[in-house]
Design a protein around this motif. Structure first.
Motif, PDB file in Angstrom:
ATOM      1  N   PRO A 115      50.121  76.591  29.937  1.00 50.63           N
ATOM      2  CA  PRO A 115      50.083  75.559  31.432  1.00 50.63           C
ATOM      3  C   PRO A 115      50.510  76.147  32.843  1.00 50.63           C
ATOM      4  O   PRO A 115      50.024  75.154  32.890  1.00 50.63           O
ATOM      5  N   LEU A 116      50.030  77.409  33.141  1.00 45.82           N
ATOM      6  CA  LEU A 116      49.157  77.998  34.539  1.00 45.82           C
ATOM      7  C   LEU A 116      47.997  77.594  34.514  1.00 45.82           C
ATOM      8  O   LEU A 116      47.935  77.366  35.621  1.00 45.82           O
ATOM      9  N   ALA A 117      47.543  77.960  33.526  1.00 49.88           N
ATOM     10  CA  ALA A 117      46.483  77.329  33.864  1.00 49.88           C
ATOM     11  C   ALA A 117      45.689  75.294  33.834  1.00 49.88           C
ATOM     12  O   ALA A 117      45.251  75.958  34.894  1.00 49.88           O
ATOM     13  N   LEU A 118      46.674  74.814  33.836  1.00 50.23           N
ATOM     14  CA  LEU A 118      46.318  73.583  33.930  1.00 50.23           C
ATOM     15  C   LEU A 118      47.002  73.428  35.670  1.00 50.23           C
ATOM     16  O   LEU A 118      45.796  72.646  36.295  1.00 50.23           O
ATOM     17  N   THR A 119      48.207  74.236  35.990  1.00 53.97           N
ATOM     18  CA  THR A 119      48.926  74.156  37.410  1.00 53.97           C
ATOM     19  C   THR A 119      47.439  74.743  38.302  1.00 53.97           C
ATOM     20  O   THR A 119      47.477  74.283  39.760  1.00 53.97           O
ATOM     21  N   MET A 120      46.997  75.757  38.118  1.00 56.27           N
ATOM     22  CA  MET A 120      45.515  76.090  39.011  1.00 56.27           C
ATOM     23  C   MET A 120      44.654  75.056  39.363  1.00 56.27           C
ATOM     24  O   MET A 120      44.016  74.850  40.378  1.00 56.27           O
ATOM     25  N   GLY A 392      52.809  68.385  35.200  1.00 59.81           N
ATOM     26  CA  GLY A 392      53.618  68.909  34.523  1.00 59.81           C
ATOM     27  C   GLY A 392      54.488  69.086  33.487  1.00 59.81           C
ATOM     28  O   GLY A 392      54.293  69.579  32.234  1.00 59.81           O
ATOM     29  N   ALA A 393      54.955  68.043  33.663  1.00 60.62           N
ATOM     30  CA  ALA A 393      56.460  68.004  32.522  1.00 60.62           C
ATOM     31  C   ALA A 393      55.312  67.261  31.963  1.00 60.62           C
ATOM     32  O   ALA A 393      55.374  67.651  30.472  1.00 60.62           O
ATOM     33  N   ALA A 394      54.743  66.014  31.779  1.00 59.98           N
ATOM     34  CA  ALA A 394      54.023  65.393  30.411  1.00 59.98           C
ATOM     35  C   ALA A 394      53.455  66.314  29.975  1.00 59.98           C
ATOM     36  O   ALA A 394      53.206  66.841  28.854  1.00 59.98           O
ATOM     37  N   SER A 395      52.548  67.055  30.785  1.00 64.11           N
ATOM     38  CA  SER A 395      51.374  68.124  30.039  1.00 64.11           C
ATOM     39  C   SER A 395      52.188  69.350  29.095  1.00 64.11           C
ATOM     40  O   SER A 395      52.067  69.797  28.135  1.00 64.11           O
TER      41      SER A 395
END
Length: 474
Positions: A115-120, A392-395
């Motif tokens: 998930p951090l990859a998507l957040t970045m 983020g929650a949906a991902s």
């Protein structure tokens, strides 16, 4: 943000995605070698896969929150350090218990990295063409990571040892940790640190773990036997408590209940569960089929996955985007489900006398078409209409559903196999064929429910202004 910082963030996000997907797939080709070396049966062997998949799936929701609370650099380094150390422990393990524990720890590290990859990406690139371009690159790297795991796993196992498929992460992880410490900027909002939903994370982890363990017990026990029924009921109770905590007590729930008011969330995640239940088990059973039924060695098995990798990559990156500009997403998903059902039925007919063309390559065309067609439109469906605050929650929910579907699907499908690894190839072909028929049924169910998903279609390329199109270069 400076161009160098943008490229650094994208590079680290891609490395994280690659490692997570590579490690999830590389282990499958090495499973028979692990089984022989450690002297374990199928019931234990599946936990080498499930330990990683389950801890990864169960902690994705919590992992997605950590970067917001404690900073990108700190969380990235911590997640990769756990992943790398667990790879080292697993690579030198001399007992099944240590190996399974190490795989579970790898899943913990992966649950932070994914998930951090998507957040970045979402916090580095502004919404629009540049972010889309960055996500396309990240998606391609993910597909390459999964494909490389299947391809290289056989070569590494055949010419080195099964331990090397885990140890290879160490010389990758250490320099990347050093690079992240030097190049990645810290981003955090300390005012929200107290909002970490630990009770929700504990309940979700317990519920998912108990459900999958209970399902795995049905391989040796009836569904009503206490060995299976007790953990299954415990898992249902834990997830019910999780829903109550999220709806009534959590100040910042891991899954905000308002998400389920969106048209694509509920049914979209049911479809994602079914997709996961087919995508993880196929590599497990196809690996065993090629080695136990067709008598391929590890290197031949790895090479046998090459058509799957190439076709799925080509379809996902080339054909699917074109179809989504002309067809609704749910139509593409349904088409993929039908093709997948046919492909897995074909795969179930394999015998010890089958050649590669009819026993592996033919079904691979349909199976890979299905996998390439389903992924992008399904991800688009379960994130449609989601606000930035809930992205983020949906991902996290999407990734959790997909990974838990894979773990639960493998646990259930393995109960359909009736022969152990010492049986004759013909008996093993029939046994694994039952599992492929089960996957075909899952794919057919996905095709059936797809029409209830919301109607979505991508805008044609000529709708993008020329200047916006030019800005996609990153």
């Amino acid at each position: 943000m400076a161009g160098k910082s943008v490229k650094t963030a994208l590079a680290l996000a891609c490395i994280a995605q690659f490692l997570v997907l590579f490690d999830m797939s590389v282990i499958t080709v090495a499973l028979p070698s692990m089984q022989e070396d450690l002297g374990v049966g199928p019931g234990v062997l599946q936990w080498v896969v499930n330990a990683y998949t389950l801890s990864f799936a169960a902690l994705l929701l919590l992992g997605g929150r950590l970067a917001d609370l404690y900073g990108h650099r700190r969380v990235f380094v911590a997640g990769l350090a756990v992943f790398t150390a667990a790879s080292l422990v697993g690579g030198v393990a001399t007992s099944p218990a240590v190996l399974i524990a190490a795989r579970a720890a790898q899943g913990v590290g992966a649950a932070v990295l994914a998930p951090l990859a998507l957040t970045m990406i979402t916090t580095t690139f502004p919404e629009g063409a540049k972010r889309t371009r960055a996500m396309t690159i990240s998606t391609a790297v993910s597909l390459v990571g999964g494909a490389a795991g299947n391809l290289l796993g056989g070569v590494i196992t055949e010419y080195l040892t099964w331990r090397s498929v885990l140890l290879v992460n160490v010389p990758i992880g250490i320099p990347v940790i050093w690079f992240a410490l030097r190049a990645l900027s810290e981003r955090t909002d300390r005012s929200h640190r107290a909002r970490l939903d630990l009770p929700g994370a504990v309940l979700a982890t317990a519920g998912l773990t108990l459900l999958t363990f209970g399902a795995s017990q049905t391989h040796a026990h009836a569904w009503t036997d206490p060995a299976a029924a007790v953990p299954l009921l415990g898992g249902v109770a834990a997830l019910a408590a999780f829903v109550l905590v999220e709806a009534r007590f959590a100040a910042a729930p891991l899954i905000p209940p308002r998400l389920f008011g969106l048209p694509g969330i509920a049914w979209g995640n049911v479809a994602m569960l079914l997709a996961g239940a087919s995508q993880v088990p196929v590599w497990y059973f196809l690996t065993l089929t090629m080695q136990d039924v067709l008598r391929y060695d590890a290197a031949q098995t790895g090479a046998g996955f090459l058509p799957h990798a190439v076709l799925m990559l080509a379809v996902g990156l080339r054909l699917t985007p074109v179809l989504m500009r002309h067809l609704q997403a749910k139509v593409v998903i349904s088409l993929g489900g039908v093709l997948g059902a046919i492909g897995f039925w074909w795969q179930s007919t394999i015998t010890p006398d089958s050649d590669y063309l009819t026993g592996v390559l033919g079904p691979a065309v349909l199976i890979s078409l299905a996998g390439g067609l389903i992924g992008t439109p399904l991800a688009r469906t379960v994130t449609s209409g989601v606000t930035v605050a809930d992205a983020g929650a949906a991902s996290g929910l999407m990734n959790t559903t997909r990974q838990f579907g894979g773990a639960l699907g493998l646990a259930v499908l393995i109960t359909l196999t009736t022969a152990n690894s010492t049986a004759a190839p013909a008996a093993l072909a029939d046994s694994y064929g039952n599992a492929f028929l089960g996957i075909a049924a899952v794919m057919l169910a996905l095709a059936v429910i797809a029409p209830v998903l919301p109607a979505l279609r991508d805008a044609p390329l000529d709708a993008v202004p020329p200047r916006a199109a030019e800005s996609t270069r990153v």
